[in-house]
Write a protein that holds these residues in place. Structure first.
Motif, short mmCIF file in Angstrom:
data_model
loop_
_atom_site.label_atom_id
_atom_site.label_comp_id
_atom_site.label_asym_id
_atom_site.label_seq_id
_atom_site.Cartn_x
_atom_site.Cartn_y
_atom_site.Cartn_z
N PRO A 16 111.06 0.52 10.64
CA PRO A 16 111.34 -0.86 10.37
C PRO A 16 110.98 -1.20 9.12
N SER A 17 110.30 -0.42 8.21
CA SER A 17 110.00 -0.81 6.96
C SER A 17 109.80 0.77 6.17
N THR A 18 109.63 0.65 5.05
CA THR A 18 109.35 1.80 4.11
C THR A 18 107.83 2.21 4.13
N PRO A 19 107.55 3.32 4.73
CA PRO A 19 106.18 3.61 4.65
C PRO A 19 105.66 3.92 3.14
N GLU A 20 104.54 3.57 2.63
CA GLU A 20 103.72 3.87 1.51
C GLU A 20 102.62 4.90 1.51
N VAL A 21 102.12 4.88 2.62
CA VAL A 21 100.82 5.76 2.96
C VAL A 21 101.03 6.52 4.27
N ALA A 22 100.77 7.80 4.16
CA ALA A 22 100.74 8.72 5.45
C ALA A 22 99.49 9.41 5.51
N THR A 23 99.14 9.86 6.70
CA THR A 23 97.73 10.35 7.00
C THR A 23 98.15 11.83 7.45
N ALA A 24 97.44 12.98 6.82
CA ALA A 24 97.27 14.16 7.27
C ALA A 24 96.11 14.42 7.87
N CYS A 25 96.08 14.80 9.11
CA CYS A 25 94.92 14.97 10.03
C CYS A 25 94.59 16.44 10.41
N ASN A 26 93.54 16.83 10.29
CA ASN A 26 92.95 18.15 10.77
C ASN A 26 92.57 18.54 12.07
N CYS A 27 92.73 17.39 12.95
CA CYS A 27 92.12 17.64 14.38
C CYS A 27 92.88 18.83 14.89
N SER A 28 92.29 19.19 15.95
CA SER A 28 92.93 20.74 16.67
C SER A 28 94.21 20.45 16.98
N LEU A 29 94.90 19.20 17.24
CA LEU A 29 96.39 19.17 17.53
C LEU A 29 97.22 19.01 16.41
N LEU A 100 111.73 10.91 1.06
CA LEU A 100 110.89 9.73 1.54
C LEU A 100 109.49 10.47 1.85
N ILE A 101 109.35 11.56 2.19
CA ILE A 101 108.01 12.55 2.64
C ILE A 101 107.50 12.74 1.39
N ALA A 102 108.20 12.78 0.00
CA ALA A 102 107.68 13.01 -1.14
C ALA A 102 107.11 11.94 -1.87
N SER A 103 107.67 10.62 -1.39
CA SER A 103 107.31 9.32 -2.03
C SER A 103 106.02 8.78 -1.66
N VAL A 104 105.66 9.11 -0.58
CA VAL A 104 104.37 8.41 0.13
C VAL A 104 102.99 9.24 -0.29
N ARG A 105 101.92 8.50 -0.51
CA ARG A 105 100.75 8.77 -0.71
C ARG A 105 100.18 9.60 0.59
N VAL A 106 99.71 10.89 0.68
CA VAL A 106 99.16 11.36 1.67
C VAL A 106 97.81 11.28 1.64
N ARG A 107 97.02 10.68 2.78
CA ARG A 107 95.71 10.62 2.77
C ARG A 107 95.23 11.70 3.68
N ARG A 108 94.14 12.50 3.33
CA ARG A 108 93.48 13.45 4.27
C ARG A 108 92.46 12.79 5.29
N PHE A 109 92.93 12.83 6.58
CA PHE A 109 91.87 12.30 7.35
C PHE A 109 91.11 13.52 8.20
#
Ligand SMILES: [Zn+2]
Length: 120
Positions: A16-29, A100-109
């Motif tokens: 629905p809109s352009t994401p600016e932030v994404a989350t990279a998570c290290n959980c088991s899944l 698009l993937i390259a344009s977002v800031r990826v935060r590590r969770f």
């Protein structure tokens, strides 16, 4: 309008809109799925091919299901099992255009241990 698809194209997703932030998570899944994840209010993302072309995986405390394409296996999104008004769901940004993937800031969770962001 950003449209992504699983590898074979059976599942198509419109954000629905352009994401600016994404989350990279290290959980088991998530560490196996990849991602990164972007979040939107449940119901605002247009998803074609779901649930006809998809299968679900539920684990742990059973609050959400992770959805993948039955044909190519790509994980497309997750959604709450018991949606409440205003709740969020996650979209796997890996199914979208690399620009698009390259344009977002990826935060590590740190979903594996502390359940907090561990940005450098
Ligand atoms: Zn597919």
């Amino acid at each position: 309008m950003h449209e992504g698809t699983c590898h074979c194209g059976a599942v198509r997703i419109k954000l629905p809109s352009t994401p600016e932030v994404a989350t990279a998570c290290n959980c088991s899944l998530c560490r196996r799925i990849g991602g990164p994840w972007v979040y939107f209010e449940f119901g605002t993302v247009e998803i074609q091919g779901h649930p006809d072309a998809t299968a679900a995986y539920v684990w742990g405390d059973k609050t959400l299901r992770t959805i993948h394409c039955k044909t190519c296996g790509c994980v497309t999104h997750w959604e709450p099992l018991d949606p409440t008004p205003g709740c969020k769901h996650g979209i796997n940004l890996g199914n979208f255009d690399p620009t698009l993937i390259a344009s977002v800031r990826v935060r590590r969770f740190d979903g594996a241990n502390t359940w907090t962001f561990i940005d450098p």
